[in-house]
Design a protein around this motif. Structure first.
Motif, short mmCIF file in Angstrom:
data_model
loop_
_atom_site.label_atom_id
_atom_site.label_comp_id
_atom_site.label_asym_id
_atom_site.label_seq_id
_atom_site.Cartn_x
_atom_site.Cartn_y
_atom_site.Cartn_z
N ALA A 25 0.84 -1.19 0.00
CA ALA A 25 0.00 0.00 0.00
C ALA A 25 0.87 1.25 0.00
CB ALA A 25 -0.92 0.00 1.22
N VAL A 26 0.46 2.24 -0.75
CA VAL A 26 1.17 3.51 -0.83
C VAL A 26 0.30 4.58 -0.19
CG1 VAL A 26 2.19 5.23 -2.38
CG2 VAL A 26 2.26 2.80 -2.99
N SER A 27 0.81 5.21 0.86
CA SER A 27 0.06 6.26 1.55
C SER A 27 -0.18 7.44 0.63
CB SER A 27 0.82 6.72 2.79
OG SER A 27 0.17 7.82 3.38
N GLN A 28 -1.35 8.01 0.73
CA GLN A 28 -1.72 9.19 -0.03
C GLN A 28 -1.64 10.44 0.84
OE1 GLN A 28 -2.32 8.81 -3.54
NE2 GLN A 28 -1.30 7.00 -2.75
N GLY A 29 -0.83 10.37 1.89
CA GLY A 29 -0.65 11.51 2.77
C GLY A 29 -1.20 11.23 4.16
N GLU A 30 -1.08 12.22 4.99
CA GLU A 30 -1.56 12.12 6.37
C GLU A 30 -2.65 13.16 6.60
OE1 GLU A 30 1.79 12.64 8.95
OE2 GLU A 30 2.65 10.71 8.42
N VAL A 31 -3.46 12.90 7.60
CA VAL A 31 -4.49 13.86 7.99
C VAL A 31 -4.32 14.12 9.48
CG1 VAL A 31 -6.25 12.08 8.37
CG2 VAL A 31 -6.95 14.41 7.86
N THR A 32 -4.42 15.38 9.87
CA THR A 32 -4.22 15.74 11.27
C THR A 32 -5.56 15.79 12.01
OG1 THR A 32 -4.48 18.11 10.89
CG2 THR A 32 -2.25 17.18 10.60
N LEU A 33 -5.46 15.84 13.32
CA LEU A 33 -6.65 15.96 14.15
C LEU A 33 -7.40 17.25 13.82
CD1 LEU A 33 -8.53 15.13 16.41
CD2 LEU A 33 -6.89 16.05 18.04
N ASP A 34 -6.67 18.33 13.57
CA ASP A 34 -7.33 19.60 13.22
C ASP A 34 -8.12 19.47 11.92
OD1 ASP A 34 -6.42 20.92 15.47
OD2 ASP A 34 -4.66 21.76 14.48
N GLU A 35 -7.55 18.79 10.93
CA GLU A 35 -8.25 18.59 9.66
C GLU A 35 -9.49 17.71 9.83
OE1 GLU A 35 -4.47 18.91 6.58
OE2 GLU A 35 -4.79 17.06 7.70
N ILE A 36 -9.36 16.67 10.66
CA ILE A 36 -10.52 15.82 10.95
C ILE A 36 -11.58 16.64 11.67
CG2 ILE A 36 -11.31 13.89 12.39
CD1 ILE A 36 -8.67 12.47 11.64
N GLY A 37 -11.16 17.48 12.62
CA GLY A 37 -12.10 18.35 13.33
C GLY A 37 -12.85 19.27 12.39
N GLU A 38 -12.13 19.86 11.41
CA GLU A 38 -12.76 20.74 10.43
C GLU A 38 -13.79 19.98 9.60
OE1 GLU A 38 -9.64 22.43 8.06
OE2 GLU A 38 -8.74 23.47 9.76
N GLU A 39 -13.44 18.77 9.17
CA GLU A 39 -14.35 17.99 8.33
C GLU A 39 -15.59 17.54 9.10
OE1 GLU A 39 -13.98 14.34 5.17
OE2 GLU A 39 -12.21 15.53 5.69
N ILE A 40 -15.40 17.10 10.34
CA ILE A 40 -16.56 16.71 11.15
C ILE A 40 -17.44 17.92 11.39
CG2 ILE A 40 -17.29 15.90 13.44
CD1 ILE A 40 -14.87 14.01 13.42
N CYS A 41 -16.83 19.07 11.59
CA CYS A 41 -17.59 20.32 11.79
C CYS A 41 -18.46 20.62 10.57
CB CYS A 41 -16.61 21.46 12.06
SG CYS A 41 -17.37 23.03 12.41
N ARG A 42 -17.90 20.43 9.37
CA ARG A 42 -18.66 20.67 8.13
C ARG A 42 -19.80 19.67 7.96
NH1 ARG A 42 -13.49 21.51 5.89
NH2 ARG A 42 -13.45 19.38 5.06
N ASN A 43 -19.61 18.43 8.46
CA ASN A 43 -20.59 17.37 8.26
C ASN A 43 -21.57 17.20 9.42
OD1 ASN A 43 -19.31 16.77 5.85
ND2 ASN A 43 -17.99 15.23 6.77
N SER A 44 -21.46 18.02 10.44
CA SER A 44 -22.32 17.85 11.61
C SER A 44 -22.58 19.20 12.26
CB SER A 44 -21.64 16.91 12.62
OG SER A 44 -20.53 17.56 13.22
N SER A 45 -23.24 19.15 13.41
CA SER A 45 -23.51 20.39 14.14
C SER A 45 -22.48 20.64 15.23
CB SER A 45 -24.91 20.30 14.77
OG SER A 45 -24.96 19.22 15.69
N PHE A 46 -21.43 19.80 15.30
CA PHE A 46 -20.39 19.98 16.31
C PHE A 46 -19.41 21.05 15.88
CE2 PHE A 46 -21.50 15.38 16.65
CZ PHE A 46 -22.10 15.45 17.89
#
Length: 138
Positions: A25-46
């Motif tokens: 498997a070849v990684s396509q990059g990393e994702v940080t907690l801040d990026e995950i937080g931003e995405e969850i924020c866009r997809n929810s009311s949190f």
């Protein structure tokens, strides 16, 4: 969703599969907690701060529960537990914790279910297919 792969040649001469090619498997990059937080924020009311705070608290609790010797089970994600690696001894009376334990590691067993055959379908891999890295077969 897809996992990118490339072929790697086994160069371990003592291996029975020496010279054969295997998918890696070849990684396509990393994702940080801040990026995950931003995405969850866009997809929810949190709020992003709430998400980051909850995940940070989860990390602290994981450490606490693992240090207490407990296995932590997160449905749909998996099980976390501590494993001990040690040097073998011939006589149990000769075992010395400081000398023979080489390290303590965190083990992770992804959540999944066994199919009618002997295969396991992992929840986190559901719907993932393999594709060639950079779109070209070697």
């Amino acid at each position: 969703m897809a996992v990118h792969i490339k072929l790697i040649k086994n160069n371990i001469k003592s291996s029975s599969s020496y010279g054969k090619y295997f998918a890696k498997a070849v990684s396509q990059g990393e994702v940080t907690l801040d990026e995950i937080g931003e995405e969850i924020c866009r997809n929810s009311s949190f709020s992003e701060g709430t998400v980051v705070g909850v995940v940070s608290e989860l990390q602290d609790l994981l450490k606490e529960k693992l240090r207490a010797g407990q296995t932590v089970v997160l449905p749909g994600i998996g099980r976390f537990s501590l494993r001990v690696e040690s040097i073998g001894v011939d006589d149990p009376k000769a075992f010395n914790i400081r000398r023979h334990i080489t390290r303590i590691v965190c083990g992770f067993l992804p959540s999944g279910r066994r199919t009618q055959g002997r295969h396991i379908l992992y929840d986190l891999c559901d719907g993932v297919k393999a594709i060639w890295h950079n779109g070209a077969k070697p």
